[in-house]
Motif scaffolding. Structure first.
Motif, PDB file in Angstrom:
ATOM      1  N   ASP A  17       0.949  -1.408   0.399  1.00  0.00           N
ATOM      2  CA  ASP A  17       0.073  -0.346  -0.212  1.00  0.00           C
ATOM      3  C   ASP A  17       0.455   1.157   0.169  1.00  0.00           C
ATOM      4  O   ASP A  17       0.940   2.382  -0.636  1.00  0.00           O
ATOM      5  CB  ASP A  17      -0.994  -0.094   0.861  1.00  0.00           C
ATOM      6  CG  ASP A  17      -2.145  -0.332   1.497  1.00  0.00           C
ATOM      7  OD1 ASP A  17      -2.414  -1.371  -0.295  1.00  0.00           O
ATOM      8  OD2 ASP A  17      -2.860  -1.185   1.692  1.00  0.00           O
ATOM      9  N   ARG A  44      -4.469   1.961  -9.213  1.00  0.00           N
ATOM     10  CA  ARG A  44      -3.785   1.293  -7.402  1.00  0.00           C
ATOM     11  C   ARG A  44      -4.347  -0.205  -7.881  1.00  0.00           C
ATOM     12  O   ARG A  44      -2.893  -1.132  -7.296  1.00  0.00           O
ATOM     13  CB  ARG A  44      -4.923   1.833  -6.717  1.00  0.00           C
ATOM     14  CG  ARG A  44      -4.843   1.646  -5.186  1.00  0.00           C
ATOM     15  CD  ARG A  44      -5.066   2.095  -4.195  1.00  0.00           C
ATOM     16  NE  ARG A  44      -4.693   1.932  -3.061  1.00  0.00           N
ATOM     17  CZ  ARG A  44      -4.038   2.201  -2.356  1.00  0.00           C
ATOM     18  NH1 ARG A  44      -2.959   3.584  -2.793  1.00  0.00           N
ATOM     19  NH2 ARG A  44      -3.072   2.438  -1.085  1.00  0.00           N
ATOM     20  N   LYS A  48      -0.854  -3.002  -6.779  1.00  0.00           N
ATOM     21  CA  LYS A  48      -1.044  -4.060  -6.202  1.00  0.00           C
ATOM     22  C   LYS A  48      -0.852  -5.783  -7.091  1.00  0.00           C
ATOM     23  O   LYS A  48      -0.152  -6.055  -6.377  1.00  0.00           O
ATOM     24  CB  LYS A  48      -2.266  -3.643  -5.016  1.00  0.00           C
ATOM     25  CG  LYS A  48      -2.171  -2.890  -4.320  1.00  0.00           C
ATOM     26  CD  LYS A  48      -3.331  -2.226  -4.237  1.00  0.00           C
ATOM     27  CE  LYS A  48      -3.443  -3.029  -2.695  1.00  0.00           C
ATOM     28  NZ  LYS A  48      -4.252  -2.734  -1.434  1.00  0.00           N
TER      29      LYS A  48
END
Length: 185
Positions: A17, A44, A48
């Motif tokens: 994160d 995002r 990840k």
């Protein structure tokens, strides 16, 4: 910096994160100063997914390998390599995540602490770094650590970048004599 304790470690799932935040929440001018094109940034979830995928791979098959930089026990940045040819070479990238920790002289020591991980775990013979020629911090740090300037040239150095002039720097495994003794695992 005299009272600051700098250390490094391999990336863990808990770091994902923070790295995604770094890539998605910094100032656009900062990204431009590194030669990045914001229109090429993954989402995002894509960041990840890429990071978790690399965590699951053994050294021999990694496409990217990341070392986390710690200041007094708190993660403040990372150094990663990509374009990895296991047993041969890789390309290094340096990132301090927050403006407040940049330009304090940490980068040189963080890179020195990171190098043994790359050379030992990936069995590298040589390591390259090709920062944007208009990005002063890495271009100042690299020669202090023993990287040798190879050349300047125009290219798109990575999937996040626009076409730019880069400076290619090289460090061979035989240049790590002083740094090797610092590596403990």
């Amino acid at each position: 910096m005299p009272n600051s304790k700098l250390s490094v470690r391999e990336i863990t799932a808990e770091d994902v994160d923070n790295i995604a935040d770094y890539w998605l929440q910094s100032d656009p001018e900062y990204y431009y100063s590194m030669g990045c094109d914001l229109t090429k940034f993954p989402s995002r979830s894509e960041w990840k997914e890429m990071l978790f995928h690399q965590l699951s791979m053994d050294y021999r098959h990694k496409k990217s390998y990341c070392i986390i930089w710690l200041l007094n026990g708190q993660a403040v940045g990372h150094c990663n390599v990509n374009k990895i040819e296991f047993g041969l070479e890789a390309y290094m990238h340096l990132h301090i995540w927050t403006q407040t920790e940049r330009k304090k002289g940490y980068g040189e020591e963080f890179v020195k602490l990171s190098l043994p991980y790359f050379f030992k775990n990936l069995k590298l013979v040589r390591l390259y770094c090709e920062p944007y020629s208009l990005n002063p911090p890495p271009n100042k740090i690299l020669p202090k650590i023993g990287f040798e300037f190879v050349k300047s040239y125009r290219c798109i150095p990575g999937f996040l970048n626009f076409e730019q002039e880069v400076n290619l720097w090289h460090l061979g495994a035989n240049n790590l004599v002083d740094i090797r003794t610092e590596f403990k695992q």
